[in-house]
Design a protein around this motif. Sequence first.
Motif, PDB file in Angstrom:
ATOM      1  N   TYR A  62       2.837   8.018  -0.135  1.00 32.82           N
ATOM      2  CA  TYR A  62       2.413   8.356   1.290  1.00 32.82           C
ATOM      3  C   TYR A  62       3.524   7.724   2.225  1.00 32.82           C
ATOM      4  N   CYS A  63       4.020   6.572   1.855  1.00 37.13           N
ATOM      5  CA  CYS A  63       4.935   5.738   2.827  1.00 37.13           C
ATOM      6  C   CYS A  63       6.435   6.385   2.600  1.00 37.13           C
ATOM      7  N   GLU A  64       6.472   6.710   1.286  1.00 33.93           N
ATOM      8  CA  GLU A  64       7.969   7.432   0.928  1.00 33.93           C
ATOM      9  C   GLU A  64       8.104   8.874   1.695  1.00 33.93           C
ATOM     10  N   LYS A  65       6.840   9.422   1.857  1.00 30.18           N
ATOM     11  CA  LYS A  65       6.837  10.671   2.533  1.00 30.18           C
ATOM     12  C   LYS A  65       6.847  10.693   4.349  1.00 30.18           C
ATOM     13  N   GLN A  66       6.448   9.299   4.681  1.00 34.60           N
ATOM     14  CA  GLN A  66       6.656   9.219   5.970  1.00 34.60           C
ATOM     15  C   GLN A  66       8.153   8.472   6.342  1.00 34.60           C
ATOM     16  N   GLY A  67       8.847   8.428   5.383  1.00 31.61           N
ATOM     17  CA  GLY A  67      10.106   7.817   5.826  1.00 31.61           C
ATOM     18  C   GLY A  67      10.407   6.365   5.491  1.00 31.61           C
ATOM     19  N   VAL A  68       9.220   5.505   4.838  1.00 29.45           N
ATOM     20  CA  VAL A  68       9.483   4.335   4.434  1.00 29.45           C
ATOM     21  C   VAL A  68       9.949   3.993   3.160  1.00 29.45           C
ATOM     22  N   SER A  69      10.938   3.483   2.944  1.00 29.48           N
ATOM     23  CA  SER A  69      11.000   3.273   1.463  1.00 29.48           C
ATOM     24  C   SER A  69      10.186   2.057   0.845  1.00 29.48           C
ATOM     25  N   THR A  70       9.533   2.512  -0.086  1.00 30.15           N
ATOM     26  CA  THR A  70       8.677   1.786  -1.028  1.00 30.15           C
ATOM     27  C   THR A  70       8.639   1.577  -2.238  1.00 30.15           C
ATOM     28  N   LYS A  71       9.468   2.395  -3.042  1.00 32.24           N
ATOM     29  CA  LYS A  71       9.517   2.630  -4.254  1.00 32.24           C
ATOM     30  C   LYS A  71      10.107   1.445  -4.830  1.00 32.24           C
ATOM     31  N   LYS A 128      -6.549  10.438   4.019  1.00 30.74           N
ATOM     32  CA  LYS A 128      -7.567  10.426   5.038  1.00 30.74           C
ATOM     33  C   LYS A 128      -7.443   9.216   5.914  1.00 30.74           C
ATOM     34  N   SER A 129      -7.146   7.882   5.144  1.00 33.92           N
ATOM     35  CA  SER A 129      -6.940   6.828   6.330  1.00 33.92           C
ATOM     36  C   SER A 129      -5.559   6.438   6.528  1.00 33.92           C
ATOM     37  N   GLY A 130      -4.516   6.927   5.810  1.00 28.32           N
ATOM     38  CA  GLY A 130      -3.324   6.502   6.091  1.00 28.32           C
ATOM     39  C   GLY A 130      -2.945   5.191   5.790  1.00 28.32           C
ATOM     40  N   ILE A 131      -1.767   4.744   5.734  1.00 25.74           N
ATOM     41  CA  ILE A 131      -1.249   3.239   5.467  1.00 25.74           C
ATOM     42  C   ILE A 131      -0.415   2.877   6.558  1.00 25.74           C
ATOM     43  N   ALA A 132      -0.482   1.707   7.012  1.00 28.97           N
ATOM     44  CA  ALA A 132       0.489   0.968   7.710  1.00 28.97           C
ATOM     45  C   ALA A 132       1.865   0.648   6.802  1.00 28.97           C
ATOM     46  N   CYS A 133       2.487   1.589   6.687  1.00 32.87           N
ATOM     47  CA  CYS A 133       3.747   1.550   5.895  1.00 32.87           C
ATOM     48  C   CYS A 133       4.856   0.210   6.175  1.00 32.87           C
ATOM     49  N   ALA A 134       4.665  -0.081   7.565  1.00 37.76           N
ATOM     50  CA  ALA A 134       5.384  -1.331   7.760  1.00 37.76           C
ATOM     51  C   ALA A 134       4.996  -2.602   7.161  1.00 37.76           C
ATOM     52  N   PHE A 136       3.584  -2.533   4.148  1.00 31.75           N
ATOM     53  CA  PHE A 136       3.333  -2.192   2.678  1.00 31.75           C
ATOM     54  C   PHE A 136       3.411  -3.349   1.646  1.00 31.75           C
ATOM     55  N   ASP A 137       4.542  -4.516   2.095  1.00 39.69           N
ATOM     56  CA  ASP A 137       4.493  -5.382   1.052  1.00 39.69           C
ATOM     57  C   ASP A 137       3.296  -6.382   1.304  1.00 39.69           C
ATOM     58  N   SER A 138       2.853  -6.540   2.459  1.00 36.66           N
ATOM     59  CA  SER A 138       1.564  -7.508   2.637  1.00 36.66           C
ATOM     60  C   SER A 138       0.526  -6.632   1.973  1.00 36.66           C
ATOM     61  N   ILE A 139       0.326  -5.290   1.962  1.00 34.55           N
ATOM     62  CA  ILE A 139      -0.741  -4.648   1.343  1.00 34.55           C
ATOM     63  C   ILE A 139      -0.614  -5.036  -0.107  1.00 34.55           C
ATOM     64  N   LEU A 140       0.578  -4.958  -0.514  1.00 33.87           N
ATOM     65  CA  LEU A 140       0.643  -5.321  -2.149  1.00 33.87           C
ATOM     66  C   LEU A 140       0.318  -6.493  -2.396  1.00 33.87           C
ATOM     67  N   LEU A 141       0.524  -7.492  -1.587  1.00 38.51           N
ATOM     68  CA  LEU A 141       0.363  -8.914  -1.872  1.00 38.51           C
ATOM     69  C   LEU A 141      -1.336  -9.078  -1.884  1.00 38.51           C
ATOM     70  N   GLU A 142      -2.012  -8.370  -0.892  1.00 39.42           N
ATOM     71  CA  GLU A 142      -3.483  -8.541  -0.860  1.00 39.42           C
ATOM     72  C   GLU A 142      -3.938  -8.003  -2.212  1.00 39.42           C
ATOM     73  N   TYR A 143      -3.551  -6.691  -2.648  1.00 41.07           N
ATOM     74  CA  TYR A 143      -4.040  -6.171  -4.087  1.00 41.07           C
ATOM     75  C   TYR A 143      -3.771  -6.964  -5.004  1.00 41.07           C
ATOM     76  N   SER A 144      -2.985  -7.692  -5.019  1.00 44.00           N
ATOM     77  CA  SER A 144      -2.352  -8.829  -6.300  1.00 44.00           C
ATOM     78  C   SER A 144      -3.617 -10.079  -6.078  1.00 44.00           C
ATOM     79  N   ARG A 145      -3.833 -10.343  -4.971  1.00 45.12           N
ATOM     80  CA  ARG A 145      -4.938 -11.134  -4.826  1.00 45.12           C
ATOM     81  C   ARG A 145      -6.120 -10.814  -5.379  1.00 45.12           C
ATOM     82  N   LEU A 146      -6.389  -9.545  -5.006  1.00 42.85           N
ATOM     83  CA  LEU A 146      -7.730  -8.825  -5.366  1.00 42.85           C
ATOM     84  C   LEU A 146      -7.882  -8.548  -6.930  1.00 42.85           C
TER      85      LEU A 146
END
Length: 148
Positions: A62-71, A128-134, A136-146
Motif C-alpha cells: 500500500y505504502c509503495e503505491k502511495q510513493g513511500v519506499s517501504t520495501k 479500507k483503513s489505509g496506513i500512516a506510511c510515514a 511504517f517503521d514504527s508500525i513494524l516495530l509494534e508488530y514485532s512486539r505483538l
Amino acid sequence: MPVAGTVMLKYGVDLINPNFEMKILLLAISAIAYCGVAHAMSYSEAVQKILYFEVARHSAVYCEKQGVSTKKSYDNWAKKNSGGAFSGALLAIQKDASKHAASEDDQIVASALIVKEISNRAQEYVSKSGIACANFDSILLEYSRLLK
C-alpha cells in the motif's frame, strides 16, 4: 494427474495466484521442516500472528503505491521475524487442519486456504483503513512486539 491438478479439481479454487508471495510461503514451509517451535501455539494465536505478517506485507505494498519506499524496511523486518513466529503459526494451523482433513494433501490444501483467507482479510483491512506510511517503521516495530 499432478497433485496441483487434483487439488484444483477437488477444491475448485486457485490456491496461489500470481500476487501471492511464494517466497514467504516457501520460506515458512522450509522453516517448519528445519526449525523447532518453542511452545505449542493455539489455532487462534496462530491466526493472529499470520494476520500481523499479512497486514505488514499488504501495508508495505500500500505504502509503495502511495510513493513511500517501504520495501527495504519490510524485507528486513520479515527476515528478522519470519523464523519462529511465522513458521510456528503455520505449523499450528497445519496441526489444526490435520484434525479435520483426512489426507496429508487435504491438510496442506486446508492450511493454504486458511492462510489465503487471512491474507485476503488483511488486504481488505489495509485498503479500507489505509496506513500512516510515514510511520511504517514504527508500525513494524509494534508488530514485532505483538509477535512475541
